[in-house]
Design an enzyme around this catalytic site. Structure first.
Site, PDB file in Angstrom:
ATOM      1  N   ASP A  25      -0.861   4.149   4.649  1.00  0.00           N
ATOM      2  CA  ASP A  25      -1.791   3.611   5.630  1.00  0.00           C
ATOM      3  C   ASP A  25      -1.673   4.467   6.884  1.00  0.00           C
ATOM      4  O   ASP A  25      -0.567   4.638   7.406  1.00  0.00           O
ATOM      5  CB  ASP A  25      -1.334   2.181   5.955  1.00  0.00           C
ATOM      6  CG  ASP A  25      -2.476   1.252   6.272  1.00  0.00           C
ATOM      7  OD1 ASP A  25      -3.634   1.678   6.196  1.00  0.00           O
ATOM      8  OD2 ASP A  25      -2.182   0.087   6.583  1.00  0.00           O
ATOM      9  N   ARG A  47       0.816  -1.196   0.000  1.00  0.00           N
ATOM     10  CA  ARG A  47       0.000   0.000   0.000  1.00  0.00           C
ATOM     11  C   ARG A  47       0.858   1.256   0.000  1.00  0.00           C
ATOM     12  O   ARG A  47       1.976   1.274   0.503  1.00  0.00           O
ATOM     13  CB  ARG A  47      -0.987   0.023   1.146  1.00  0.00           C
ATOM     14  CG  ARG A  47      -0.434  -0.010   2.547  1.00  0.00           C
ATOM     15  CD  ARG A  47      -0.343  -1.389   3.197  1.00  0.00           C
ATOM     16  NE  ARG A  47      -1.377  -2.347   2.891  1.00  0.00           N
ATOM     17  CZ  ARG A  47      -2.555  -2.419   3.498  1.00  0.00           C
ATOM     18  NH1 ARG A  47      -2.882  -1.588   4.428  1.00  0.00           N
ATOM     19  NH2 ARG A  47      -3.387  -3.359   3.184  1.00  0.00           N
ATOM     20  N   ASP A  74      -3.354   4.671  10.663  1.00  0.00           N
ATOM     21  CA  ASP A  74      -4.213   3.946  11.605  1.00  0.00           C
ATOM     22  C   ASP A  74      -4.231   4.654  12.955  1.00  0.00           C
ATOM     23  O   ASP A  74      -3.169   5.026  13.475  1.00  0.00           O
ATOM     24  CB  ASP A  74      -3.665   2.525  11.851  1.00  0.00           C
ATOM     25  CG  ASP A  74      -3.803   1.622  10.653  1.00  0.00           C
ATOM     26  OD1 ASP A  74      -4.768   1.791   9.892  1.00  0.00           O
ATOM     27  OD2 ASP A  74      -2.938   0.738  10.482  1.00  0.00           O
TER      28      ASP A  74
HETATM   29  N1  ROI Z   1       3.876  -4.957   7.513  1.00  0.00           N
HETATM   30  C1  ROI Z   1       4.713  -4.013   7.961  1.00  0.00           C
HETATM   31  N2  ROI Z   1       5.973  -4.358   8.273  1.00  0.00           N
HETATM   32  N3  ROI Z   1       4.320  -2.723   8.127  1.00  0.00           N
HETATM   33  C2  ROI Z   1       3.054  -2.328   7.834  1.00  0.00           C
HETATM   34  O1  ROI Z   1       2.711  -1.139   7.995  1.00  0.00           O
HETATM   35  C3  ROI Z   1       2.137  -3.296   7.364  1.00  0.00           C
HETATM   36  N4  ROI Z   1       0.849  -2.982   7.075  1.00  0.00           N
HETATM   37  C4  ROI Z   1      -0.015  -3.888   6.624  1.00  0.00           C
HETATM   38  C5  ROI Z   1       0.367  -5.323   6.409  1.00  0.00           C
HETATM   39  C6  ROI Z   1       0.168  -5.648   4.937  1.00  0.00           C
HETATM   40  C7  ROI Z   1      -0.528  -6.207   7.260  1.00  0.00           C
HETATM   41  N5  ROI Z   1       1.750  -5.589   6.748  1.00  0.00           N
HETATM   42  C8  ROI Z   1       2.595  -4.620   7.214  1.00  0.00           C
HETATM   43  O2  ROI Z   1      -1.260  -3.515   6.370  1.00  0.00           O
END
Ligand code: ROI
Length: 165
Positions: free
Chosen positions: A96, A93, A98
């Site tokens: 993101d 992505r 959160d």
């Molecule tokens: N893995 C890492 N290392 N960092 C993330 O921000 C992250 N975000 C996700 C998924 C794909 C689960 N894996 C991730 O959404």
């Protein structure tokens, strides 16, 4: 009333560190909100499918009078403006954002679960939180430092500030 909110940032597409830096700038201009601090950025191995690039992760500490769902709306608007692409579930992505913690509130509805459900399993979220506030705890009193010490290792590497755009 101002509430301390902690936001996790992640990207593994299109110059991830630049994505995070732009996101921090956008978070600093949210209405009714002050950016208190930003964590270092970390490179981390992907959680989920391994056939995707490493992520860059970080966190920010906001003080806000927005309500949780108003803040979520703002985060989703930043994700969209910054060309969020989400190619598949648990896949790569562009950006993101959160809500990891929102004061000591516990929320669970179809849009939002706070504290973030996966927080205890994600060193790439726990470590930046500790960098921001070493004595941070979940609403139930569990220390973030305690969770970090029990969390699976995703090979976090702190990025030198010179690697940020
Ligand atoms: N893995 C890492 N290392 N960092 C993330 O921000 C992250 N975000 C996700 C998924 C794909 C689960 N894996 C991730 O959404």
């Amino acid at each position: 009333m101002m509430t301390d909110a902690f936001i996790g940032l992640g990207s593994n597409l299109k110059e991830p560190a630049a994505q995070l830096a732009r996101a921090v700038s956008a978070l600093a201009t949210l209405p009714e909100t002050v950016l208190v601090a930003q964590s270092p950025f970390y490179a981390s191995r992907p959680v989920g499918p391994q056939d995707q690039p490493d992520f860059v992760n970080g966190a920010v500490w906001l003080s806000t009078s927005l309500l949780p769902h108003q803040l979520l709306d703002e985060l989703q608007s930043i994700e969209q403006k910054h060309g969020r692409e989400r190619l598949r579930h648990w896949g790569p992505r562009t950006l993101d954002l959160d809500i990891l913690l929102f004061g000591d509130q516990v929320l669970d509805d179809e849009r939002l679960t706070v504290p973030h459900r996966e927080l205890p399993n994600r060193d790439f979220a726990l470590q930046p939180l500790l960098d921001l506030k070493a004595d941070l705890a979940l609403p139930d009193g569990t220390a973030i430092a305690e969770l970090r010490s029990q969390c699976p290792d995703n090979g976090l590497r702190k990025l030198p500030p010179a690697d940020y755009p």
